[in-house]
Design an enzyme around this catalytic site. Structure first.
Site, mmCIF file in Angstrom:
data_model
loop_
_atom_site.group_PDB
_atom_site.id
_atom_site.type_symbol
_atom_site.label_atom_id
_atom_site.label_comp_id
_atom_site.label_asym_id
_atom_site.label_seq_id
_atom_site.Cartn_x
_atom_site.Cartn_y
_atom_site.Cartn_z
ATOM 1 N N LYS A 113 -24.113 -16.448 87.623
ATOM 2 C CA LYS A 113 -24.818 -15.241 88.035
ATOM 3 C C LYS A 113 -25.664 -14.663 86.907
ATOM 4 O O LYS A 113 -26.742 -14.118 87.152
ATOM 5 C CB LYS A 113 -23.824 -14.180 88.526
ATOM 6 C CG LYS A 113 -23.204 -14.517 89.870
ATOM 7 C CD LYS A 113 -22.544 -13.291 90.473
ATOM 8 C CE LYS A 113 -21.886 -13.604 91.809
ATOM 9 N NZ LYS A 113 -21.158 -12.453 92.356
ATOM 10 N N LYS A 195 -21.609 -24.460 97.762
ATOM 11 C CA LYS A 195 -20.820 -23.735 98.757
ATOM 12 C C LYS A 195 -21.721 -22.863 99.639
ATOM 13 O O LYS A 195 -22.770 -22.383 99.186
ATOM 14 C CB LYS A 195 -19.737 -22.879 98.079
ATOM 15 C CG LYS A 195 -20.297 -21.730 97.284
ATOM 16 C CD LYS A 195 -19.230 -20.708 96.891
ATOM 17 C CE LYS A 195 -19.950 -19.563 96.177
ATOM 18 N NZ LYS A 195 -19.189 -18.450 95.795
ATOM 19 N N LYS A 198 -23.980 -16.290 101.159
ATOM 20 C CA LYS A 198 -24.948 -15.378 101.783
ATOM 21 C C LYS A 198 -26.119 -15.092 100.860
ATOM 22 O O LYS A 198 -27.140 -14.572 101.296
ATOM 23 C CB LYS A 198 -24.291 -14.084 102.243
ATOM 24 C CG LYS A 198 -23.321 -13.498 101.289
ATOM 25 C CD LYS A 198 -22.287 -12.650 102.028
ATOM 26 C CE LYS A 198 -20.989 -12.588 101.247
ATOM 27 N NZ LYS A 198 -19.881 -12.064 101.987
HETATM 28 P P1 AMP Z 1 -16.978 -12.632 99.107
HETATM 29 O O1 AMP Z 1 -17.823 -12.414 100.289
HETATM 30 O O2 AMP Z 1 -17.652 -13.315 97.982
HETATM 31 O O3 AMP Z 1 -16.269 -11.373 98.710
HETATM 32 O O4 AMP Z 1 -15.837 -13.622 99.570
HETATM 33 C C1 AMP Z 1 -14.783 -13.252 100.427
HETATM 34 C C2 AMP Z 1 -13.796 -14.397 100.559
HETATM 35 O O5 AMP Z 1 -14.421 -15.537 101.147
HETATM 36 C C3 AMP Z 1 -13.245 -14.882 99.201
HETATM 37 O O6 AMP Z 1 -11.870 -15.152 99.325
HETATM 38 C C4 AMP Z 1 -14.015 -16.147 98.931
HETATM 39 O O7 AMP Z 1 -13.301 -17.055 98.129
HETATM 40 C C5 AMP Z 1 -14.202 -16.692 100.338
HETATM 41 N N1 AMP Z 1 -15.393 -17.561 100.431
HETATM 42 C C6 AMP Z 1 -16.671 -17.241 100.092
HETATM 43 N N2 AMP Z 1 -17.515 -18.270 100.311
HETATM 44 C C7 AMP Z 1 -16.747 -19.281 100.815
HETATM 45 C C8 AMP Z 1 -17.035 -20.620 101.248
HETATM 46 N N3 AMP Z 1 -18.266 -21.110 101.219
HETATM 47 N N4 AMP Z 1 -16.003 -21.377 101.703
HETATM 48 C C9 AMP Z 1 -14.739 -20.870 101.742
HETATM 49 N N5 AMP Z 1 -14.414 -19.628 101.352
HETATM 50 C C10 AMP Z 1 -15.390 -18.829 100.890
#
Ligand code: AMP
Ligand code: TRP
Length: 331
Positions: A113, A195, A198
């Protein structure tokens, strides 16, 4: 029987995609029955990168609605907004003084980042994992359901916990990451080597939980496939198809092998067409609930107010105890 305590968080980024759902939210919902769960909309983490204040507020409510729609039951779990419980930020400061600078420089998410943000990298982005450790340790959580991208942050949390444990053995609980084998790393539809995210440059990277059926179909039709023609599960040689199979399997609760067998002798076209319907149907009940929750902001406010009260009631005495344990304040 005392239930194990679970803590996890999600950033209020507005878009919740099927990676978030398969990798994390689904497990949050499944763990509610036999665990004592706290789920947090982490707005203090969100401001480590620039945010538009009006947008952020709206996204906090929308992410709350999506989390509820994905199955979080406020009667069973505590659902709250991070900044409503000031002890998170307070504990983060204490932990900033426990973690070492060098340990933070090794965090790969920060490296990625900060490369993107350059001179505009906030100090908060650097100490982001410390705030996350504070979230978890504040409640003495034993298990933390997350996707694979949070593995390193969880390791750091455990390291901080063990360092504190020497002086505060009764206060510290060393948490375990709960990362499923399947679905912990859902990959981008337009790039199976990275991965699903968003913040990806193209919206064809992800499927959002509130995407309309036709958009879902279009995104899956455009999803990249590998150079082969058969439906096989091989993450190394055929990562794109393996990713689509993972999504199919997760949303139908059917083993990958069974799906591979079903498509023996068939091509990508048939497979993708069916996958699109699996996703559309799998998300339909969630989408209906998102609309219901969004249409009743007063109810969302009530849920979050109650959640903050319950979380605060756990956080306050734990915060007082650690301050005393570290010799802070007046005798
Ligand atoms: P965040 O939106 O970054 O706060 O992520 C929320 C949850 O989703 C966290 O536990 C992340 O590890 C999981 N997560 C985010 N992107 C992915 C992905 N591409 N595959 C699986 N889990 C994800
Ligand atoms: N950093 C996590 C993410 O981006 C969100 C998060 C914040 C979290 N605090 C947490 C996850 C505590 C688990 C536990 O996905």
């Amino acid at each position: 029987m005392i239930k194990k305590r679970v803590f996890s968080g999600i950033q209020p980024s507005g878009t919740v995609h099927i990676g978030n759902y398969i990798g994390a939210l689904r497990n949050w919902a499944l763990m509610q029955k036999d665990h004592d769960c706290l789920y947090c909309i982490v707005d203090l983490h969100a401001i480590t990168v620039p945010q538009d204040p009006k947008d952020l507020r709206e996204r906090i409510l929308f992410t709350t609605a999506t989390t509820l729609a994905a199955g979080i039951d406020p009667q069973q779990s505590i659902l709250f907004v991070q900044s409503d419980v000031p002890e998170h930020a307070e504990l983060a400061w204490l932990l900033n003084c426990v973690v070492y600078y060098g340990e933070l420089t090794r965090m790969t998410q920060f490296k990625d980042k900060s490369t993107v943000r350059g001179e505009g990298t906030s100090a908060g982005l650097f100490t982001y994992p410390v705030l996350m450790a504070a979230d978890i340790l504040l409640y003495g959580a034993q298990a933390v359901p997350v996707g694979d991208d949070q593995r390193q942050h969880l390791e750091l949390t455990r390291l901080i916990a063990r360092r504190l444990e020497k002086d505060l053995p009764d206060w510290v609980v060393v948490p375990n990451a709960f990362i499923e084998k399947k679905g912990a790393r859902v990959m981008g539809l337009d790039d199976p080597m990275a991965k699903m995210s968003k913040s990806a440059p193209s919206e064809y990277n992800y499927i959002s939980l509130d995407d309309a059926p036709d958009l879902i179909r279009k995104k899956i039709r455009k999803a990249v496939t590998d150079s082969g023609t058969t439906i096989e599960f091989d993450e190394e040689k055929r990562p794109a198809v393996a990713n689509l199979l993972t999504i199919y399997s997760s949303l139908t609760d059917r083993p990958v092998e069974e799906i591979v067998q079903q498509y023996a002798g068939k091509g990508y076209g048939d497979f993708k067409k069916d996958l699109a319907e699996v996703v559309v149907e799998g998300l339909a009940p969630i989408q209906k609930r998102i609309r219901e929750f969004v249409s009743d902001p007063a109810q969302l406010q009530r849920i979050l107010t109650e959640g903050a009260e319950k979380a605060g009631a756990i956080a306050r005495p734990r915060m007082a105890a650690i301050k005393k344990g570290l010799g802070l304040g007046r005798p």
